[in-house]
Design an enzyme around this catalytic site. Structure first.
Site, PDB file in Angstrom:
ATOM      1  N   PHE A 219       4.230-117.278 -42.351  1.00 37.94           N
ATOM      2  CA  PHE A 219       3.605-116.357 -42.666  1.00 37.94           C
ATOM      3  C   PHE A 219       4.156-114.874 -42.202  1.00 37.94           C
ATOM      4  O   PHE A 219       4.645-114.551 -41.018  1.00 37.94           O
ATOM      5  CB  PHE A 219       2.232-116.187 -41.751  1.00 37.94           C
ATOM      6  CG  PHE A 219       1.121-117.360 -42.073  1.00 37.94           C
ATOM      7  CD1 PHE A 219       0.360-117.156 -42.679  1.00 37.94           C
ATOM      8  CD2 PHE A 219       1.495-118.752 -41.755  1.00 37.94           C
ATOM      9  CE1 PHE A 219      -0.711-118.387 -43.062  1.00 37.94           C
ATOM     10  CE2 PHE A 219       0.900-119.799 -42.033  1.00 37.94           C
ATOM     11  CZ  PHE A 219      -0.192-119.642 -42.599  1.00 37.94           C
ATOM     12  N   ASP A 220       4.193-114.035 -43.212  1.00 35.64           N
ATOM     13  CA  ASP A 220       4.317-112.377 -42.878  1.00 35.64           C
ATOM     14  C   ASP A 220       2.950-111.912 -42.142  1.00 35.64           C
ATOM     15  O   ASP A 220       1.983-112.925 -42.201  1.00 35.64           O
ATOM     16  CB  ASP A 220       4.479-111.839 -44.073  1.00 35.64           C
ATOM     17  CG  ASP A 220       4.834-110.330 -43.972  1.00 35.64           C
ATOM     18  OD1 ASP A 220       5.468-109.978 -42.780  1.00 35.64           O
ATOM     19  OD2 ASP A 220       4.133-109.571 -44.726  1.00 35.64           O
TER      20      ASP A 220
END
Length: 222
Positions: A8-9
């Protein structure tokens, strides 16, 4: 595809913070006598601090007080978030629940500093839900270089072909492609252009749809 690791960013992907950062940069630049606009901000998204400094000095000149302006921006952003709270993107908690139920590993790969990342992940109540966290200060190169995703995968002993990256930015989705991973683009402030569609493996409209994508219940057309 069923990944073994989902990366995940953070900003613009898990949390609705990019709008806050734009407002904070605009005010910080004005404080030091510089004009700041949307076209400049887009160049900064998904970049680490060192790269942002290089970009702004190229735009404003070597006299631009980047360290001072950056600190002012952080203070302003913190003030805004302290007042407004941090807003989680729709579907985040449901996706985390799904991945845990399926035994799929989860990592964060954000260009933010570790101090800021840990603070925001804690504020959002999700820090303890990730198996590993890689920050911009942990790597040398900035997105679109794939280093940050490679470090996350190596830490959890996953091969690129079994990794899915969730990103909202052009630089992030380029980095995912360069890493040899499945890049899922979930646009935030910027709509997908032809280059982003070319680089992304899939494009969906929300984190909710990532669940359907992994379950192979959604056909995604780029």
């Amino acid at each position: 595809m069923r990944p073994e690791l989902v990366i995940f960013d953070m900003d613009g992907l898990m949390f609705d913070t990019e709008r806050v950062y734009y407002e904070a940069w605009e005010q910080a630049a004005k404080f030091y006598g510089y004009e700041f606009n949307w076209d400049i901000y887009i160049q900064l998204v998904a970049r680490n601090s060192r790269t942002i400094g290089m970009i702004l000095r190229k735009i404003y000149g070597e006299d631009f007080p980047y360290e001072e302006a950056s600190q002012k921006k952080r203070e302003l952003a913190d003030q805004i978030l302290e007042k407004q709270g941090i807003t989680k993107k729709a579907g985040l908690m449901e996706l985390l629940d799904f991945l845990e139920a399926e035994g799929i590993s989860k990592a964060v790969a954000t260009s933010s500093t570790r101090e800021k990342a840990l603070a925001y992940l804690s504020l959002g109540g999700v820090k303890e839900r990730f198996d590993h966290i890689v920050c911009g200060s942990d790597v040398v190169e900035s997105k679109p270089n794939p280093e940050i995703f490679q470090v996350a995968a190596q830490a959890l002993q996953k091969i690129p072909e079994k990794c899915m990256v969730l990103e909202d930015s052009k630089m992030g989705i380029k980095a995912a492609k360069a890493a040899g991973m499945y890049g899922v683009l979930i646009p935030d402030l910027v709509k997908a252009d032809d280059e982003m569609r070319e680089d992304a493996s899939f494009i969906v409209s929300s984190l909710h749809e990532v669940i359907d994508l992994i379950k192979n219940e959604k056909q995604v057309v780029k």
